[in-house]
Each structure stands twice: as C-alpha cells, then as structure tokens.
Design an enzyme around this catalytic site. Sequence first.
Site, PDB file in Angstrom:
ATOM      1  N   ASP A  22       0.871  -1.185   0.000  1.00 23.82           N
ATOM      2  CA  ASP A  22       0.000   0.000   0.000  1.00 23.82           C
ATOM      3  C   ASP A  22       0.905   1.232   0.000  1.00 23.82           C
ATOM      4  OD1 ASP A  22      -3.295   0.244   1.061  1.00 23.82           O
ATOM      5  OD2 ASP A  22      -2.082   2.060   0.827  1.00 23.82           O
TER       6      ASP A  22
ATOM      7  N   VAL B  30       1.506   1.009  -6.642  1.00 21.39           N
ATOM      8  CA  VAL B  30       1.277   0.009  -7.697  1.00 21.39           C
ATOM      9  C   VAL B  30       1.467   0.563  -9.106  1.00 21.39           C
ATOM     10  CG1 VAL B  30      -0.239  -1.465  -6.306  1.00 21.39           C
ATOM     11  CG2 VAL B  30      -1.243   0.338  -7.753  1.00 21.39           C
TER      12      VAL B  30
ATOM     13  N   ASN C 196      -5.709  -5.124  -5.805  1.00 21.58           N
ATOM     14  CA  ASN C 196      -6.930  -4.428  -5.406  1.00 21.58           C
ATOM     15  C   ASN C 196      -6.778  -2.908  -5.319  1.00 21.58           C
ATOM     16  OD1 ASN C 196      -9.552  -4.118  -3.770  1.00 21.58           O
ATOM     17  ND2 ASN C 196      -7.975  -3.442  -2.316  1.00 21.58           N
ATOM     18  N   ALA C 197      -5.546  -2.407  -5.188  1.00 23.46           N
ATOM     19  CA  ALA C 197      -5.365  -0.957  -5.011  1.00 23.46           C
ATOM     20  C   ALA C 197      -6.002  -0.222  -6.181  1.00 23.46           C
ATOM     21  CB  ALA C 197      -3.879  -0.619  -4.932  1.00 23.46           C
ATOM     22  N   GLY C 198      -6.679   0.862  -5.871  1.00 26.08           N
ATOM     23  CA  GLY C 198      -7.298   1.640  -6.936  1.00 26.08           C
ATOM     24  C   GLY C 198      -7.723   2.994  -6.422  1.00 26.08           C
TER      25      GLY C 198
ATOM     26  N   SER D   8     -14.661  -3.430 -11.328  1.00 27.62           N
ATOM     27  CA  SER D   8     -15.784  -2.673 -10.777  1.00 27.62           C
ATOM     28  C   SER D   8     -17.021  -2.992 -11.604  1.00 27.62           C
ATOM     29  CB  SER D   8     -15.482  -1.166 -10.888  1.00 27.62           C
ATOM     30  OG  SER D   8     -16.625  -0.394 -10.561  1.00 27.62           O
TER      31      SER D   8
ATOM     32  N   TYR E 290     -12.242   6.550 -14.865  1.00 26.99           N
ATOM     33  CA  TYR E 290     -12.396   5.374 -14.005  1.00 26.99           C
ATOM     34  C   TYR E 290     -12.985   4.204 -14.798  1.00 26.99           C
ATOM     35  CZ  TYR E 290     -13.693   2.684  -9.802  1.00 26.99           C
ATOM     36  OH  TYR E 290     -13.807   1.703  -8.840  1.00 26.99           O
TER      37      TYR E 290
ATOM     38  N   LYS F 166     -11.202   0.610 -15.615  1.00 22.96           N
ATOM     39  CA  LYS F 166     -11.736  -0.639 -15.037  1.00 22.96           C
ATOM     40  C   LYS F 166     -12.158  -1.627 -16.128  1.00 22.96           C
ATOM     41  CE  LYS F 166     -11.300   0.102 -10.566  1.00 22.96           C
ATOM     42  NZ  LYS F 166     -10.467  -0.757  -9.699  1.00 22.96           N
TER      43      LYS F 166
ATOM     44  N   THR G 285     -17.037   2.084   1.744  1.00 24.09           N
ATOM     45  CA  THR G 285     -15.618   2.225   2.128  1.00 24.09           C
ATOM     46  C   THR G 285     -15.269   3.715   2.063  1.00 24.09           C
ATOM     47  OG1 THR G 285     -14.651   2.242  -0.083  1.00 24.09           O
ATOM     48  CG2 THR G 285     -15.147   0.062   0.866  1.00 24.09           C
TER      49      THR G 285
HETATM   50  N1  LIG Z   1     -15.983   1.234  -2.773  1.00 22.34           N
HETATM   51  C1  LIG Z   1     -16.635   0.979  -3.876  1.00 22.34           C
HETATM   52  O1  LIG Z   1     -17.833   1.294  -4.004  1.00 22.34           O
HETATM   53  C2  LIG Z   1     -15.946   0.288  -5.032  1.00 22.34           C
HETATM   54  C3  LIG Z   1     -16.737  -0.149  -6.094  1.00 22.34           C
HETATM   55  C4  LIG Z   1     -16.133  -0.806  -7.158  1.00 22.34           C
HETATM   56  C5  LIG Z   1     -14.771  -1.016  -7.161  1.00 22.34           C
HETATM   57  N2  LIG Z   1     -14.024  -0.566  -6.113  1.00 22.34           N
HETATM   58  C6  LIG Z   1     -12.593  -0.815  -6.197  1.00 22.34           C
HETATM   59  O2  LIG Z   1     -12.185  -1.514  -5.048  1.00 22.34           O
HETATM   60  C7  LIG Z   1     -10.802  -1.259  -4.797  1.00 22.34           C
HETATM   61  C8  LIG Z   1     -10.627  -0.898  -3.343  1.00 22.34           C
HETATM   62  O3  LIG Z   1     -11.368   0.277  -3.102  1.00 22.34           O
HETATM   63  P1  LIG Z   1     -11.949   0.674  -1.677  1.00 22.34           P
HETATM   64  O4  LIG Z   1     -13.359   1.032  -1.891  1.00 22.34           O
HETATM   65  O5  LIG Z   1     -11.569  -0.327  -0.667  1.00 22.34           O
HETATM   66  O6  LIG Z   1     -11.155   2.048  -1.486  1.00 22.34           O
HETATM   67  P2  LIG Z   1     -10.260   2.653  -0.304  1.00 22.34           P
HETATM   68  O7  LIG Z   1      -9.973   4.034  -0.758  1.00 22.34           O
HETATM   69  O8  LIG Z   1     -10.901   2.409   1.009  1.00 22.34           O
HETATM   70  O9  LIG Z   1      -8.921   1.776  -0.370  1.00 22.34           O
HETATM   71  C9  LIG Z   1      -8.008   1.896  -1.416  1.00 22.34           C
HETATM   72  C10 LIG Z   1      -6.639   1.482  -0.902  1.00 22.34           C
HETATM   73  O10 LIG Z   1      -5.729   1.522  -2.022  1.00 22.34           O
HETATM   74  C11 LIG Z   1      -4.560   2.222  -1.620  1.00 22.34           C
HETATM   75  N3  LIG Z   1      -3.950   2.839  -2.800  1.00 22.34           N
HETATM   76  C12 LIG Z   1      -4.414   3.879  -3.541  1.00 22.34           C
HETATM   77  N4  LIG Z   1      -3.554   4.165  -4.530  1.00 22.34           N
HETATM   78  C13 LIG Z   1      -2.520   3.291  -4.410  1.00 22.34           C
HETATM   79  C14 LIG Z   1      -1.331   3.085  -5.132  1.00 22.34           C
HETATM   80  N5  LIG Z   1      -0.996   3.865  -6.183  1.00 22.34           N
HETATM   81  N6  LIG Z   1      -0.499   2.096  -4.754  1.00 22.34           N
HETATM   82  C15 LIG Z   1      -0.810   1.315  -3.678  1.00 22.34           C
HETATM   83  N7  LIG Z   1      -1.916   1.472  -2.944  1.00 22.34           N
HETATM   84  C16 LIG Z   1      -2.768   2.452  -3.306  1.00 22.34           C
HETATM   85  C17 LIG Z   1      -5.037   3.259  -0.616  1.00 22.34           C
HETATM   86  O11 LIG Z   1      -3.972   3.729   0.195  1.00 22.34           O
HETATM   87  C18 LIG Z   1      -6.075   2.449   0.151  1.00 22.34           C
HETATM   88  O12 LIG Z   1      -5.480   1.725   1.207  1.00 22.34           O
HETATM   89  C19 LIG Z   1     -10.399  -0.180  -5.789  1.00 22.34           C
HETATM   90  O13 LIG Z   1      -9.733  -0.765  -6.895  1.00 22.34           O
HETATM   91  C20 LIG Z   1     -11.720   0.407  -6.230  1.00 22.34           C
HETATM   92  O14 LIG Z   1     -11.647   0.992  -7.508  1.00 22.34           O
HETATM   93  C21 LIG Z   1     -14.575   0.067  -5.054  1.00 22.34           C
END
Ligand SMILES: NC(=O)c1ccc[n+]([C@@H]2O[C@H](COP(=O)([O-])OP(=O)(O)OC[C@H]3O[C@@H](n4cnc5c(N)ncnc54)[C@H](O)[C@@H]3O)[C@@H](O)[C@H]2O)c1
Length: 264
Positions: A38, A58, A84-86, A135, A148, A152, A183
Amino acid sequence: MMFLLSGKIAVITGGGSGIGLATVKRFAKAGAKVVIGDITDQTQLAEEIGGLYIQTDVSKEEEVKFLMDKAADTFGQIDLVFNNAGVSGMKGRVTENPVSNYKRAFEINSMGILHGMKHAAGHMVRGGAIINTASMLGLRGDVNSSPYVSSKFSVVGLTVTAALELASKNIRVNCICPGKIATPMVNWETDAQRQATKLIIPLGRYGTPEEVASLVHYLCTDEAAYITGQAISIDGALSMGLSVEAYEQLLLNVNEKPIPQSNC
Ligand SMILES: NC(=O)c1ccc[n+]([C@@H]2O[C@H](COP(=O)([O-])OP(=O)(O)OC[C@H]3O[C@@H](n4cnc5c(N)ncnc54)[C@H](O)[C@@H]3O)[C@@H](O)[C@H]2O)c1
C-alpha cells in the site's frame, strides 16, 4: 471458519483500507501469511496479523516487482494475489476531462493490475489464484466517470487474457466487479446522494467490504478450482436494473397510460 488458507502466502495491494483491509483481516484469520502492499504505512497492521508490509505504489513497476520478490524471498513462494489498489474521482465529461485524469486512472487502476500479475506469476510455483479488482463500472458506463470506467474495463480485459495465458501453470485469474461498497472511497457522497443511490439498488443498501472479502476468499480456495477468466459481480443487482421502488418512482409516475399486459 470455512475455507482455511493455512500455509498459503498471499499478497494484497491496497490492503490498508476498505475492501483490501477487510480481505487482509479475513485471510489472516483463515491462516494465510499476508503481505500488504500500500502507499500508506501499514506496518502496525502487518504486526497485528503476523504478516509483512512493503510500501508500494502500484503504478510503479519496480516497486511492485520489489513487493512480489520480497514476498517470495521471505515466505518461499506466492500462492494468492489480490490486486486491489485503486483510485476513483477524476470526474468530468469526456469532452472536458483533462488527459491527466485518464493517465492517473490508467497508471494506478490498470497498470497497477498489470504490474501485479506480471511480477507475481513467476513466483506462483505451486499454481494459485489471482483476483483483480475491477468494478461494476468495468462492465457498464457511468456519466462523468470515463477515466475510471475505461481503466476498469481494461482490468477485465487484462484478467481474461491472463487467465488464458496462465491456465497451463494452474494459476486461475478472475476479477471482481463490486457495485456500491461502503468504504472510504465513497466518503465524498452527500447524505442525499447516498439515499438516492440506495433507492436504485435492488437490495436497497450498499455492500460491505467484508462481503467483498468473502467473495475474494472463496475465489482463492479450491472450492473455486474450475472458475477462471471471469468477471464476477457483487453489487446487489445494481448492474441488472433498477429496484422496484426506483422503477415505480421514476417511470410509473410519468406513465399516464396503464402498462400494457404483454409478455414481450
Ligand atoms: N468502494 C466501492 O464502491 C468500489 C466499487 C467498485 C470497485 N471498487 C474498487 O475496489 C478497490 C478498493 O477500493 P476501496 O473502496 O476499498 O477504497 P479505499 O480508498 O478504502 O482503499 C483503497 C486502498 O488503495 C490504496 N492505494 C491507492 N492508490 C494506491 C497506489 N498507487 N499504490 C498502492 N496502494 C494504493 C489506498 O492507500 C487504500 O489503502 C479499488 O480498486 C476500487 O476501484 C470500489
């Protein structure tokens, strides 16, 4: 707990928050050794679960290579990878959105996944499973979100192709397509926006990070041994259509004529 992961070595990116954090905790509880990558410091979390934290952006290939090499050097090999990072945001219409927004979305959301698969696969000498976070917006469009959405969609493409290429090494590759999950990523939403979103979700609520972690866990076990190359939705049916309540409020109220009783 069902589905023990004892003896498995797992690497999870974005493990410091939301879906990633819930998965780190679940995997550790199931007996896996977890390596967290992370950008934010997760040293304390790693200590709590008896795992390892490697600071990783990442979007930087050399940092992801270091993460995977370090995980394999420390624990012998890698069995499970959750790329998973995003990041989200980067809002704006296609005609106005600056190119820098697309670069940011692609560098983290798409290239981050590519880097993870590329540098983990060689260490997965016992076979294993890779799960990539796409996503719901990797399967359909969304107004104002093209950086985005396009990043995705690319995760789905990377996933299905890697699944074909890695099948002979007994590495399964799937991606998950979450809908609205509660989240920190969705903290920007106002109460009014949240209420409106809940109204259109057929299950009437946001998903929890724990529910997504549960799907990731299942896909990582031998119970899912014949599932590869799939984009699996976890969205309370949001991608399938409107809830009855939203349908009635948005569509029926403007219909002056009764709905024709026809099956076609
Ligand atoms: N929350 C939603 O509704 C949702 C819906 C669809 C997809 N997603 C996807 O799920 C994944 C996780 O999202 P979340 O909702 O848990 O978000 P979040 O913001 O709670 O967590 C994201 C994590 O990724 C880390 N991160 C961000 N950029 C980074 C990088 N360049 N290198 C390493 N780490 C990095 C952040 O520090 C954080 O710990 C993402 O890929 C997001 O696109 C989320």
